[in-house]
Design an enzyme around this catalytic site. Sequence first.
Site, PDB file in Angstrom:
ATOM      1  N   GLY A  15       4.867  10.132 -11.802  1.00  0.00           N
ATOM      2  CA  GLY A  15       5.939  10.377 -12.766  1.00  0.00           C
ATOM      3  C   GLY A  15       6.668   9.144 -13.257  1.00  0.00           C
ATOM      4  CB  SER A  16       5.980   5.493 -13.330  1.00  0.00           C
ATOM      5  OG  SER A  16       4.792   5.363 -14.068  1.00  0.00           O
ATOM      6  CG  ASN A  17       4.240   6.943 -18.490  1.00  0.00           C
ATOM      7  OD1 ASN A  17       4.529   6.124 -19.363  1.00  0.00           O
ATOM      8  ND2 ASN A  17       3.145   6.850 -17.752  1.00  0.00           N
ATOM      9  CG  MET A  95      -4.165  13.539 -13.959  1.00  0.00           C
ATOM     10  SD  MET A  95      -4.201  12.245 -15.243  1.00  0.00           S
ATOM     11  CE  MET A  95      -5.803  11.539 -14.897  1.00  0.00           C
ATOM     12  NE  ARG A  96      -4.923  21.163 -13.300  1.00  0.00           N
ATOM     13  CZ  ARG A  96      -5.830  21.687 -12.499  1.00  0.00           C
ATOM     14  NH1 ARG A  96      -6.818  22.407 -12.992  1.00  0.00           N
ATOM     15  NH2 ARG A  96      -5.733  21.539 -11.193  1.00  0.00           N
ATOM     16  CG  ASN A 112      -2.158  12.307 -23.074  1.00  0.00           C
ATOM     17  OD1 ASN A 112      -1.547  12.401 -22.002  1.00  0.00           O
ATOM     18  ND2 ASN A 112      -3.376  11.787 -23.147  1.00  0.00           N
ATOM     19  CG  HIS A 114      -5.960   7.571 -22.533  1.00  0.00           C
ATOM     20  ND1 HIS A 114      -6.473   8.419 -21.574  1.00  0.00           N
ATOM     21  CD2 HIS A 114      -6.865   6.574 -22.686  1.00  0.00           C
ATOM     22  CE1 HIS A 114      -7.646   7.946 -21.174  1.00  0.00           C
ATOM     23  NE2 HIS A 114      -7.908   6.832 -21.828  1.00  0.00           N
TER      24      HIS A 114
HETATM   25  C1  GAR Z   1      -0.520   6.833 -16.639  1.00  0.00           C
HETATM   26  O1  GAR Z   1      -1.075   5.545 -16.557  1.00  0.00           O
HETATM   27  C2  GAR Z   1      -1.134   7.614 -17.766  1.00  0.00           C
HETATM   28  O2  GAR Z   1      -1.480   6.823 -18.861  1.00  0.00           O
HETATM   29  C3  GAR Z   1      -2.351   8.192 -17.108  1.00  0.00           C
HETATM   30  O3  GAR Z   1      -1.918   8.561 -15.818  1.00  0.00           O
HETATM   31  C4  GAR Z   1      -0.878   7.675 -15.411  1.00  0.00           C
HETATM   32  C5  GAR Z   1       0.280   8.506 -14.936  1.00  0.00           C
HETATM   33  O4  GAR Z   1       1.266   7.713 -14.347  1.00  0.00           O
HETATM   34  N1  GAR Z   1      -2.870   9.308 -17.821  1.00  0.00           N
HETATM   35  C6  GAR Z   1      -4.159   9.559 -17.974  1.00  0.00           C
HETATM   36  O5  GAR Z   1      -5.045   8.883 -17.482  1.00  0.00           O
HETATM   37  C7  GAR Z   1      -4.463  10.778 -18.815  1.00  0.00           C
HETATM   38  N2  GAR Z   1      -5.856  10.830 -19.153  1.00  0.00           N
HETATM   39  P1  GAR Z   1       2.711   8.284 -14.029  1.00  0.00           P
HETATM   40  O6  GAR Z   1       2.543   9.592 -13.255  1.00  0.00           O
HETATM   41  O7  GAR Z   1       3.309   7.216 -13.174  1.00  0.00           O
HETATM   42  O8  GAR Z   1       3.438   8.474 -15.323  1.00  0.00           O
END
Ligand code: GAR
Length: 193
Positions: A15-17, A95-96, A112, A114
């Site tokens: 969940g850092s984003n 991730m789905r 999203n 990526h």
């Molecule tokens: C992020 O780097 C995001 O870009 C990636 O998962 C990570 C989640 O980090 N998403 C994907 O690969 C989607 N295909 P977070 O949980 O720290 O936000």
Amino acid sequence: MRSPLPLGILGSGKGSNFRAIANAIDAGTLHAEVRVVVSDVADAGILAFARERGVRAEYLPPGRFKTRLEPEAEDRLVALLKEAGAEWVVLAGYMRMVKAPLLDAFPRRIINIHPSLLPSFPGLEAWKQALAAGASETGCTVHYVDSGMDTGEVIAQSAVPVLPGDSPETLHARIQQAEHALYPAVLREIAER
Ligand code: GAR
């Protein structure tokens, strides 16, 4: 003054984003409100962080499939987001694949992030794909979500270098720094429209 942009956030990981988005809201640089955080992973960090902040946090049992929600679960997800008043759906490490019920319920309102410069390296662990390909540059992309895998229209991108000696971890960390600036900036632009 306009009301804050009502967001529903979906995530499967740490969940850092979501933290970056929450920090921008706190700092007053993003006029938005997180109405609900939903995860398909019961012990995901993103849910713990939402609870810490006093944001509604919901675990949604995904059903028997690995790459998408069971149709009934996706219907429940739509109901949850609507009931919470979300108008935009923000995938933050979710991730789905997203299927018709959600796509139809929020047309051009699902975005999203990526960890690559799409259309390069769609799919899982894009930073490892970039390393394996010997790319000298990669980055992150915010895009509208459609029924394909990481194929929706690109909204914004941010590039980062691949440095000599990078490991998957150091490269992903550099990409995440870029993500944490890009995602709030894109949401700010949407909120100001
Ligand atoms: C992020 O780097 C995001 O870009 C990636 O998962 C990570 C989640 O980090 N998403 C994907 O690969 C989607 N295909 P977070 O949980 O720290 O936000």
